[in-house]
Design a protein around this motif. Sequence first.
Motif, short mmCIF file in Angstrom:
data_model
loop_
_atom_site.label_atom_id
_atom_site.label_comp_id
_atom_site.label_asym_id
_atom_site.label_seq_id
_atom_site.Cartn_x
_atom_site.Cartn_y
_atom_site.Cartn_z
N TYR A 1 -53.15 -62.66 104.62
CA TYR A 1 -53.17 -62.21 103.22
C TYR A 1 -53.14 -63.40 102.26
O TYR A 1 -52.51 -63.35 101.21
CB TYR A 1 -51.99 -61.29 102.93
CG TYR A 1 -52.22 -59.84 103.28
CD1 TYR A 1 -52.74 -58.94 102.35
CD2 TYR A 1 -51.93 -59.36 104.55
CE1 TYR A 1 -52.95 -57.60 102.68
CE2 TYR A 1 -52.14 -58.04 104.89
CZ TYR A 1 -52.64 -57.16 103.94
OH TYR A 1 -52.84 -55.83 104.27
N ALA A 2 -53.81 -64.48 102.59
CA ALA A 2 -53.77 -65.69 101.77
C ALA A 2 -54.14 -65.39 100.32
O ALA A 2 -55.15 -64.76 100.04
CB ALA A 2 -54.72 -66.73 102.33
N GLY A 3 -53.29 -65.83 99.39
CA GLY A 3 -53.55 -65.68 97.96
C GLY A 3 -53.15 -64.35 97.37
O GLY A 3 -53.19 -64.18 96.14
N VAL B 1 -46.36 -53.35 96.58
CA VAL B 1 -47.71 -53.41 96.01
C VAL B 1 -48.31 -54.78 96.35
O VAL B 1 -47.77 -55.82 95.97
CB VAL B 1 -47.70 -53.21 94.48
CG1 VAL B 1 -49.11 -53.26 93.92
CG2 VAL B 1 -47.02 -51.88 94.12
N VAL B 2 -49.42 -54.76 97.08
CA VAL B 2 -50.09 -55.99 97.50
C VAL B 2 -51.44 -56.07 96.78
O VAL B 2 -52.33 -55.26 97.03
CB VAL B 2 -50.30 -56.04 99.02
CG1 VAL B 2 -50.93 -57.38 99.42
CG2 VAL B 2 -48.99 -55.82 99.75
N THR B 3 -51.57 -57.04 95.90
CA THR B 3 -52.80 -57.23 95.13
C THR B 3 -53.58 -58.39 95.74
O THR B 3 -53.10 -59.53 95.77
CB THR B 3 -52.50 -57.52 93.65
OG1 THR B 3 -51.70 -56.45 93.12
CG2 THR B 3 -53.79 -57.63 92.85
N ILE B 4 -54.79 -58.09 96.23
CA ILE B 4 -55.61 -59.08 96.92
C ILE B 4 -56.68 -59.60 95.97
O ILE B 4 -57.36 -58.80 95.31
CB ILE B 4 -56.27 -58.45 98.16
CG1 ILE B 4 -55.20 -57.85 99.08
CG2 ILE B 4 -57.12 -59.46 98.91
CD1 ILE B 4 -55.76 -57.00 100.19
N PRO B 5 -56.83 -60.90 95.85
CA PRO B 5 -57.86 -61.46 94.95
C PRO B 5 -59.25 -60.90 95.26
O PRO B 5 -59.66 -60.86 96.43
CB PRO B 5 -57.80 -62.96 95.25
CG PRO B 5 -56.42 -63.20 95.75
CD PRO B 5 -56.05 -61.96 96.52
N GLY B 6 -59.94 -60.43 94.24
CA GLY B 6 -61.29 -59.91 94.41
C GLY B 6 -61.36 -58.46 94.85
O GLY B 6 -62.45 -57.91 94.97
N VAL B 7 -60.19 -57.82 95.08
CA VAL B 7 -60.16 -56.42 95.49
C VAL B 7 -59.58 -55.60 94.34
O VAL B 7 -58.47 -55.88 93.87
CB VAL B 7 -59.31 -56.22 96.77
CG1 VAL B 7 -59.26 -54.74 97.15
CG2 VAL B 7 -59.88 -57.05 97.91
N ALA B 8 -60.32 -54.59 93.90
CA ALA B 8 -59.94 -53.84 92.70
C ALA B 8 -58.64 -53.06 92.88
O ALA B 8 -57.76 -53.09 92.02
CB ALA B 8 -61.07 -52.89 92.31
N ASP B 9 -58.52 -52.36 93.99
CA ASP B 9 -57.35 -51.49 94.20
C ASP B 9 -56.32 -52.16 95.10
O ASP B 9 -56.64 -52.56 96.23
CB ASP B 9 -57.78 -50.16 94.82
CG ASP B 9 -58.73 -49.38 93.92
OD1 ASP B 9 -58.52 -49.44 92.69
OD2 ASP B 9 -59.66 -48.74 94.44
N PRO B 10 -55.08 -52.27 94.62
CA PRO B 10 -54.04 -52.88 95.46
C PRO B 10 -53.65 -51.96 96.61
O PRO B 10 -53.84 -50.75 96.55
CB PRO B 10 -52.88 -53.08 94.48
CG PRO B 10 -53.09 -52.03 93.44
CD PRO B 10 -54.57 -51.87 93.30
N GLU B 11 -53.08 -52.55 97.65
CA GLU B 11 -52.50 -51.77 98.74
C GLU B 11 -51.07 -51.40 98.36
O GLU B 11 -50.34 -52.23 97.81
CB GLU B 11 -52.52 -52.57 100.04
CG GLU B 11 -53.91 -52.94 100.53
CD GLU B 11 -53.88 -53.78 101.79
OE1 GLU B 11 -52.78 -53.95 102.38
OE2 GLU B 11 -54.95 -54.26 102.21
N GLU B 12 -50.65 -50.18 98.67
CA GLU B 12 -49.30 -49.74 98.34
C GLU B 12 -48.62 -49.11 99.56
O GLU B 12 -49.24 -48.35 100.30
CB GLU B 12 -49.32 -48.73 97.18
CG GLU B 12 -49.84 -49.33 95.88
CD GLU B 12 -49.70 -48.37 94.70
OE1 GLU B 12 -49.25 -47.21 94.92
OE2 GLU B 12 -50.04 -48.76 93.57
#
Length: 226
Positions: A161-163, A203-214
Amino acid sequence: MLLGVAATINVMAVDYTAKAKVTLETESGFSCDLMLSEAAEYGALTGSVMNMEGRQVALYVLNGTTKLQIAKAADLDGVKLGLLANAATSYTLTVSAVAGTETLYIQDADSVSYALTEGAVYHFTAAANASDEARFVLKKAALPTEKQICFNYNVLTLTKYAGATVEVIADGATAPAVSATVAGDLAFDVDLNAQASGKYKVVVTIPGVADPEEYIIDVKPAVTTL
């Protein structure tokens, strides 16, 4: 006489857990060999010092500040490698003379693992005329290839999950109790032992991905002894 010689050679044989020769070569033809050997009988890291005088390129094991061309130890996991580059920016690693029951890997930063298997060939780039002793490290396992999230004993671990930004929010709250940015693709721990027991949203927000993982986790859950 011949039987005596054979017996002596047999006694001196090393039972390798891992062994490999890694040849670094530039596009312009300069090269350098690095010998790696791991066996239980070796103990702490030691070996033969690399002569750096007049070298165009080099790949070496770091034993403190000492540069080793032939390195041996009971455990090579985590041993750092140094790179000396010349004007070339394109490099090849070729693996040979492999032995042992385990596979060593050269980890390139936190992004790529090069398995040291017989005949393997890898390509990478480097800045011209640079000396880098923070990029490469020997590992006994490859970097993960898939994302993983694990919550165990109040520690949240994220792999690959880098970044990404991680926020841990207590049930009913709006502000995160803990937030962190994942440093690399290796296992990254978020310790929640200091938090109060109860339900939390991750809440995991990934760069370049619109919807975060929850995710919903239970910190310090009540345990009933049976």
